[in-house]
Design a protein around this motif. Structure first.
Motif, PDB file in Angstrom:
ATOM      1  N   UNK A  84       9.702  -4.058 -25.186  1.00 48.74           N
ATOM      2  CA  UNK A  84       8.463  -4.603 -25.713  1.00 48.74           C
ATOM      3  C   UNK A  84       7.713  -5.397 -24.641  1.00 48.74           C
ATOM      4  N   UNK A  85       8.441  -6.151 -23.836  1.00 48.06           N
ATOM      5  CA  UNK A  85       7.795  -6.888 -22.748  1.00 48.06           C
ATOM      6  C   UNK A  85       7.247  -5.942 -21.693  1.00 48.06           C
ATOM      7  N   UNK A  86       8.017  -4.919 -21.348  1.00 45.85           N
ATOM      8  CA  UNK A  86       7.539  -3.936 -20.376  1.00 45.85           C
ATOM      9  C   UNK A  86       6.281  -3.252 -20.873  1.00 45.85           C
ATOM     10  N   UNK A  87       6.270  -2.851 -22.151  1.00 51.53           N
ATOM     11  CA  UNK A  87       5.073  -2.236 -22.734  1.00 51.53           C
ATOM     12  C   UNK A  87       3.891  -3.196 -22.695  1.00 51.53           C
ATOM     13  N   UNK A  88       4.159  -4.487 -22.876  1.00 51.19           N
ATOM     14  CA  UNK A  88       3.086  -5.485 -22.820  1.00 51.19           C
ATOM     15  C   UNK A  88       2.451  -5.526 -21.439  1.00 51.19           C
ATOM     16  N   UNK A  89       3.278  -5.526 -20.406  1.00 46.12           N
ATOM     17  CA  UNK A  89       2.765  -5.545 -19.036  1.00 46.12           C
ATOM     18  C   UNK A  89       1.978  -4.277 -18.734  1.00 46.12           C
ATOM     19  N   UNK A  90       2.495  -3.141 -19.190  1.00 45.94           N
ATOM     20  CA  UNK A  90       1.798  -1.868 -18.934  1.00 45.94           C
ATOM     21  C   UNK A  90       0.433  -1.863 -19.613  1.00 45.94           C
ATOM     22  N   UNK A  91       0.374  -2.302 -20.862  1.00 43.81           N
ATOM     23  CA  UNK A  91      -0.898  -2.341 -21.592  1.00 43.81           C
ATOM     24  C   UNK A  91      -1.867  -3.325 -20.942  1.00 43.81           C
ATOM     25  N   UNK A  92      -1.354  -4.439 -20.487  1.00 37.87           N
ATOM     26  CA  UNK A  92      -2.192  -5.427 -19.800  1.00 37.87           C
ATOM     27  C   UNK A  92      -2.792  -4.808 -18.531  1.00 37.87           C
ATOM     28  N   UNK A  94      -3.221  -1.566 -17.993  1.00 34.87           N
ATOM     29  CA  UNK A  94      -4.174  -0.537 -18.400  1.00 34.87           C
ATOM     30  C   UNK A  94      -5.511  -1.153 -18.819  1.00 34.87           C
ATOM     31  N   UNK A  95      -5.446  -2.302 -19.493  1.00 31.52           N
ATOM     32  CA  UNK A  95      -6.687  -3.000 -19.856  1.00 31.52           C
ATOM     33  C   UNK A  95      -7.442  -3.431 -18.616  1.00 31.52           C
ATOM     34  N   UNK A 103      -8.771  -0.907  -8.079  1.00 31.64           N
ATOM     35  CA  UNK A 103      -7.499  -0.922  -8.816  1.00 31.64           C
ATOM     36  C   UNK A 103      -6.537  -2.023  -8.392  1.00 31.64           C
ATOM     37  N   UNK A 104      -6.632  -2.473  -7.140  1.00 33.38           N
ATOM     38  CA  UNK A 104      -5.717  -3.517  -6.683  1.00 33.38           C
ATOM     39  C   UNK A 104      -5.885  -4.800  -7.497  1.00 33.38           C
ATOM     40  N   UNK A 105      -7.081  -5.031  -8.033  1.00 34.86           N
ATOM     41  CA  UNK A 105      -7.292  -6.219  -8.859  1.00 34.86           C
ATOM     42  C   UNK A 105      -6.519  -6.116 -10.170  1.00 34.86           C
ATOM     43  N   UNK A 106      -6.316  -4.905 -10.669  1.00 31.71           N
ATOM     44  CA  UNK A 106      -5.500  -4.734 -11.868  1.00 31.71           C
ATOM     45  C   UNK A 106      -4.043  -5.082 -11.580  1.00 31.71           C
ATOM     46  N   UNK A 107      -3.586  -4.725 -10.385  1.00 25.68           N
ATOM     47  CA  UNK A 107      -2.228  -5.098  -9.970  1.00 25.68           C
ATOM     48  C   UNK A 107      -2.104  -6.609  -9.893  1.00 25.68           C
ATOM     49  N   UNK A 108      -3.112  -7.243  -9.302  1.00 24.57           N
ATOM     50  CA  UNK A 108      -3.114  -8.705  -9.186  1.00 24.57           C
ATOM     51  C   UNK A 108      -3.103  -9.351 -10.570  1.00 24.57           C
ATOM     52  N   UNK A 136       1.265  -7.738 -28.919  1.00 33.33           N
ATOM     53  CA  UNK A 136       0.048  -7.565 -29.714  1.00 33.33           C
ATOM     54  C   UNK A 136      -1.197  -7.954 -28.921  1.00 33.33           C
ATOM     55  N   UNK A 137      -1.110  -9.035 -28.156  1.00 28.33           N
ATOM     56  CA  UNK A 137      -2.257  -9.484 -27.361  1.00 28.33           C
ATOM     57  C   UNK A 137      -2.602  -8.476 -26.279  1.00 28.33           C
ATOM     58  N   UNK A 138      -1.585  -7.955 -25.598  1.00 30.27           N
ATOM     59  CA  UNK A 138      -1.838  -6.941 -24.566  1.00 30.27           C
ATOM     60  C   UNK A 138      -2.454  -5.686 -25.176  1.00 30.27           C
ATOM     61  N   UNK A 139      -1.941  -5.277 -26.337  1.00 24.86           N
ATOM     62  CA  UNK A 139      -2.497  -4.104 -27.012  1.00 24.86           C
ATOM     63  C   UNK A 139      -3.939  -4.371 -27.436  1.00 24.86           C
ATOM     64  N   UNK A 140      -4.207  -5.581 -27.908  1.00 24.94           N
ATOM     65  CA  UNK A 140      -5.569  -5.936 -28.312  1.00 24.94           C
ATOM     66  C   UNK A 140      -6.512  -5.923 -27.110  1.00 24.94           C
ATOM     67  N   UNK A 141      -6.061  -6.482 -25.983  1.00 16.75           N
ATOM     68  CA  UNK A 141      -6.904  -6.487 -24.781  1.00 16.75           C
ATOM     69  C   UNK A 141      -7.202  -5.061 -24.322  1.00 16.75           C
ATOM     70  N   UNK A 142      -6.187  -4.192 -24.437  1.00 18.82           N
ATOM     71  CA  UNK A 142      -6.425  -2.788 -24.072  1.00 18.82           C
ATOM     72  C   UNK A 142      -7.412  -2.151 -25.041  1.00 18.82           C
ATOM     73  N   UNK A 143      -7.233  -2.412 -26.337  1.00 18.74           N
ATOM     74  CA  UNK A 143      -8.163  -1.859 -27.326  1.00 18.74           C
ATOM     75  C   UNK A 143      -9.575  -2.368 -27.123  1.00 18.74           C
TER      76      UNK A 143
END
Length: 501
Positions: A84-92, A94-95, A103-108, A136-143
């Protein structure tokens, strides 16, 4: 590594996967005892309910499914949390990719989550419902990011799903949703998205997710909120001015405690340009700035109109975990070159990736050296083996004084029903007899030969078959996991035979 991440930014997902795999292995290799939140998950996995008490049920429902499929164990607890934490980071990430140009700013941005102790360390140490709200917050930010950039139907559905999950993860997510609406109103794109008829899909999806728990909550509001309100109003002053002052000071300290490491980390990487860039947010960064400010304003209002005096930093998770993304957007908007600063920030984040699993291990394995034993040092496994090897008949159920002990015993004795007076609404129909009596268990919390807790005797007194039963306490003193020779933890237990009907 810097060159690789610059050429292929998505490699950060591989780096994060390795990090969470290490954390998973560390947790599995530690003693087979449970932290507080972990034990509650194992206890509540005995049954499925629309509500379980003071916390919303999303994480409970998720772990219930995992436990039904694979059983309750340290491994299943750790795998669920780290996934769940890994999915949160991935969604964050992706957002961030949807909002940044380079793209490097997304890594940062995503590595910035490692600089938030409540997410990088505390969530790994024990927290479960906070992990759910991070997801949920990461998913919301992606949405939200997808809604503002693509505006497709799936974006509205994802946002609704995130909103629903958030509301049944932590009740304060409702304030986050309100702050998000306010933040969208300051942006032309945001207003357009809010007044789009497809927003109905967001509301419908969120409603479907929330409805089962909302129906339960309508008749259990006191049970769900009493403990939280008690913590929020702890030490309340008799003076309204004193209460407001205490509450606002608590909020200020919580905001600082949550954000200070992130601010210092970005300051180390980007220097004064970080403050210059954040001073005048524009576009998407302005949306996130408004979201954080609106959330803080709402919390100030809560302090003003309620008796709140105590706000914990982890309660700010959905409001302030957008900070790394906000700073990345501001810095890119200000035209800052990310290459050289990224090197310093990456070194710091790699150090955190090493320090977190190391700290999680050493706080247990070197507990005797530190002179402080943690919950994982308590010998629940040896307790269960000692009870099983005693001459007592096999119990029909075990009554444990509180859920922490109950969850640990359930982990060790998965075929036995565990009951606790600390949990309302769970009183399974167990058939007791002389051959299969009730076993009551309690712990000393540092003392040997602890007395039978009042909660257990009161529970027994309310049941005719046990109200006059004789209790003959027995005690076990067991050595800590990784403890010093001669240092033991005391438990008490007694076999309670039902009266003949």
């Amino acid at each position: 590594m810097i060159a690789a991440l610059r050429a292929r930014p998505d490699l950060v997902i591989v780096l994060l996967a390795a990090y969470f795999l290490v954390n998973l292995l560390v947790r599995i290799t530690l003693p087979n005892s449970l932290e507080l939140d972990e034990s509650q998950q194992v206890f509540f996995a005995q049954y499925l309910a629309a509500g379980y008490g003071t916390q919303p049920p999303f994480y409970n429902w998720t772990y219930y499914l995992v436990a039904k499929l694979f059983g309750s164990s340290v491994a299943t607890l750790a795998i669920l949390k780290d996934l769940m934490l890994f999915a949160s980071y991935v969604l964050y990430y992706k957002a961030a990719r949807l909002w940044v140009k380079e793209p490097l700013w997304a890594v940062i941005a995503v590595l910035g989550l490692l600089t938030i102790p409540q997410i990088s360390f505390e969530a790994q140490r024990d927290l479960t419902h906070t992990v759910a709200v991070v997801f949920a917050t990461s998913l919301f930010l992606y949405g939200m990011a997808r809604t503002l950039t693509r505006g497709d139907l799936a974006a509205y559905a994802i946002t609704g799903l995130a909103l629903g999950i958030g509301l049944i993860s932590k009740y304060n997510f409702a304030l986050f949703g309100l702050a998000a609406i306010i933040s969208l109103l300051v942006s032309p794109d945001g207003r357009k998205a809010l007044f789009d008829r497809r927003l109905a899909l967001t509301i419908i999806v969120a409603g479907i997710v929330v409805t089962p728990h909302a129906a339960w909550l309508s008749s259990h509001l006191y049970l769900a909120t009493d403990h939280t309100l008690e913590k929020m109003t702890a030490g309340a002053s008799t003076s309204k001015i004193g209460q407001i002052a205490s509450g606002l000071l608590s909020l200020v300290l919580a905001v600082i405690g949550f954000s200070i490491v992130t601010i210092l980390a970005y300051l180390l990487g980007f220097g004064r340009s970080m403050f210059n860039a954040a001073r005048h947010p524009e576009g998407r960064s302005r949306i996130l700035a408004t979201l954080m400010l609106a959330a803080i304003a709402i919390l100030i209002l809560v302090v003003m109109v309620t008796d709140t005096t105590n706000i914990k930093d982890r309660w700010l998770t959905p409001f302030l975990m957008v900070l790394p993304l906000f700073l990345a957007l501001c810095l890119e908007g200000a035209g800052v070159d990310p290459i050289r600063p990224f090197r310093r920030l990456l070194i710091l984040c790699l150090a955190i990736m090493i320090a977190v699993p190391l700290a999680l291990n050493l706080r247990i394995t070197l507990a005797a050296t530190f002179g402080h034993y943690e919950k994982l040092n308590v010998p629940y496994g040896p307790l269960a083996r000692a009870l099983e090897q005693s001459a007592m008949p096999a119990p029909a159920a075990i009554l444990a004084a509180e859920t922490h002990l109950a969850g640990n015993l359930r982990l060790q004795m998965p075929t036995v029903t565990l009951i606790s007076p600390a949990v309302e609404g769970f009183d399974p129909p167990v058939v007791y007899s002389t051959d299969h009596p009730l076993l009551i268990v309690w712990r000393g919390k540092g003392e040997r030969h602890p007395a039978v807790p009042d909660a257990l005797t009161e529970w027994l007194a309310k049941r005719p078959q046990f109200s006059a039963a004789k209790i003959e306490p027995q005690w076990l003193d067991l050595p800590y996991h990784y403890g010093k020779a001669g240092e033991v933890y005391g438990f008490g237990y007694a076999v309670v035979v039902p009266l003949e009907q």
